[in-house]
Scaffold this motif. Structure first.
Motif, PDB file in Angstrom:
ATOM      1  N   GLY A   7      25.800  -7.798 -46.471  1.00  0.00           N
ATOM      2  CA  GLY A   7      26.937  -6.895 -46.355  1.00  0.00           C
ATOM      3  C   GLY A   7      26.554  -5.732 -45.460  1.00  0.00           C
ATOM      4  N   GLY A   8      27.504  -4.877 -45.180  1.00  0.00           N
ATOM      5  CA  GLY A   8      27.262  -3.716 -44.347  1.00  0.00           C
ATOM      6  C   GLY A   8      26.621  -2.581 -45.133  1.00  0.00           C
ATOM      7  N   ALA A   9      26.359  -1.481 -44.437  1.00  0.00           N
ATOM      8  CA  ALA A   9      25.789  -0.289 -45.081  1.00  0.00           C
ATOM      9  C   ALA A   9      26.749   0.226 -46.141  1.00  0.00           C
ATOM     10  N   ARG A  10      26.195   0.550 -47.292  1.00  0.00           N
ATOM     11  CA  ARG A  10      26.968   1.110 -48.415  1.00  0.00           C
ATOM     12  C   ARG A  10      28.105   0.186 -48.864  1.00  0.00           C
ATOM     13  N   ASN A 141      21.220  -7.063 -44.421  1.00  0.00           N
ATOM     14  CA  ASN A 141      22.343  -6.332 -43.830  1.00  0.00           C
ATOM     15  C   ASN A 141      23.023  -7.155 -42.759  1.00  0.00           C
ATOM     16  N   GLU A 142      24.334  -7.053 -42.701  1.00  0.00           N
ATOM     17  CA  GLU A 142      25.098  -7.589 -41.584  1.00  0.00           C
ATOM     18  C   GLU A 142      25.141  -6.491 -40.530  1.00  0.00           C
ATOM     19  N   ARG A 156      17.475  -5.981 -29.580  1.00  0.00           N
ATOM     20  CA  ARG A 156      16.578  -7.006 -30.117  1.00  0.00           C
ATOM     21  C   ARG A 156      16.687  -7.061 -31.642  1.00  0.00           C
ATOM     22  N   PHE A 157      16.745  -5.882 -32.280  1.00  0.00           N
ATOM     23  CA  PHE A 157      16.889  -5.842 -33.731  1.00  0.00           C
ATOM     24  C   PHE A 157      18.164  -6.575 -34.164  1.00  0.00           C
ATOM     25  N   ARG A 158      19.269  -6.262 -33.505  1.00  0.00           N
ATOM     26  CA  ARG A 158      20.545  -6.902 -33.851  1.00  0.00           C
ATOM     27  C   ARG A 158      20.449  -8.419 -33.721  1.00  0.00           C
ATOM     28  N   PHE A 176      26.096 -14.523 -50.855  1.00  0.00           N
ATOM     29  CA  PHE A 176      27.194 -13.617 -51.173  1.00  0.00           C
ATOM     30  C   PHE A 176      27.370 -12.612 -50.047  1.00  0.00           C
ATOM     31  N   LEU A 177      28.606 -12.351 -49.678  1.00  0.00           N
ATOM     32  CA  LEU A 177      28.964 -11.256 -48.790  1.00  0.00           C
ATOM     33  C   LEU A 177      29.615 -10.192 -49.664  1.00  0.00           C
TER      34      LEU A 177
END
Length: 197
Positions: A7-10, A141-142, A156-158, A176-177
């Motif tokens: 999932g995304g941040a927070r 993290n997405e 590169r990280f992405r 799970f998302l």
């Protein structure tokens, strides 16, 4: 059984992963991959530890920013022995895969052989996940839904995070998302190529 929570941040992914672990076992090992680079991170790590301690669930924290594969192998060996002795196995939760990746990218950033080393470490970790004998939950993290980073290391990280997440999802039993605190199990919803179009 390995489970990936993304999932995304927070988004609520870590809270969901911890709740899942508390329902899946009677005790847990929390593998923290974060390194405290500054005061804010030190405070954040401390708050997370206090939250776990206050949860009423018996967590043991293992800080491992680099050798998550080695730690999983050691925990797997202990789990095999515990199973023989009739001891209830702990749920292992790794939080998080993208921080582990960040640690390695920063370590090898100036190394001309860094790409090979990252590939080697990634393969070791995914092999350890595949062969782990107990219940394992991995948070990640997405990061690919936003803008293209303006600098080479960010790009590169992405890219590496996207590839790592795909490989981890392929070997995990459930994925799970979590968005806005709501978990959705992706593998149950996934399109099957063998289905008619």
């Amino acid at each position: 059984m390995a489970i990936l929570v993304t999932g995304g941040a927070r988004s609520g992914k870590s809270a969901f992963a911890e709740q899942y672990a508390m329902r899946a076992g009677t005790r847990g090992i929390y593998v923290a991959t974060c390194q405290p680079y500054d005061e804010e991170m030190i405070d954040r790590i401390g708050k997370h530890r206090l939250d776990r301690d206050g949860s009423g669930f018996p967590w043991v924290t293992a800080e491992e920013p680099y050798d998550a594969a080695g730690l999983l192998h050691r925990l797997g060996e202990q789990a095999a022995q515990d199973a023989k002795d009739g001891i209830d196995l702990p749920v292992v939760l790794i939080d998080c895969l993208t921080l582990w990746l960040t640690n390695w990218l920063l370590r090898i950033e100036q190394d001309p052989l860094g790409h090979d080393r990252l590939a080697e470490e990634t393969t070791k970790l995914l092999d350890a996940v595949t062969h782990f004998p107990g219940k394992l939950i991995i948070v990640t993290n997405e990061v690919g839904d936003g803008i293209v980073p303006a600098y080479p290391l960010g790009r590169r990280f992405r890219d590496e995070a996207g590839r790592l997440n795909q490989r981890a999802a392929a070997i995990c039993d459930r994925v799970f998302l979590v968005t806005a605190g709501i978990p959705v199990e992706l593998k149950a919803l996934a399109y099957r190529w063998d289905e008619p179009s």
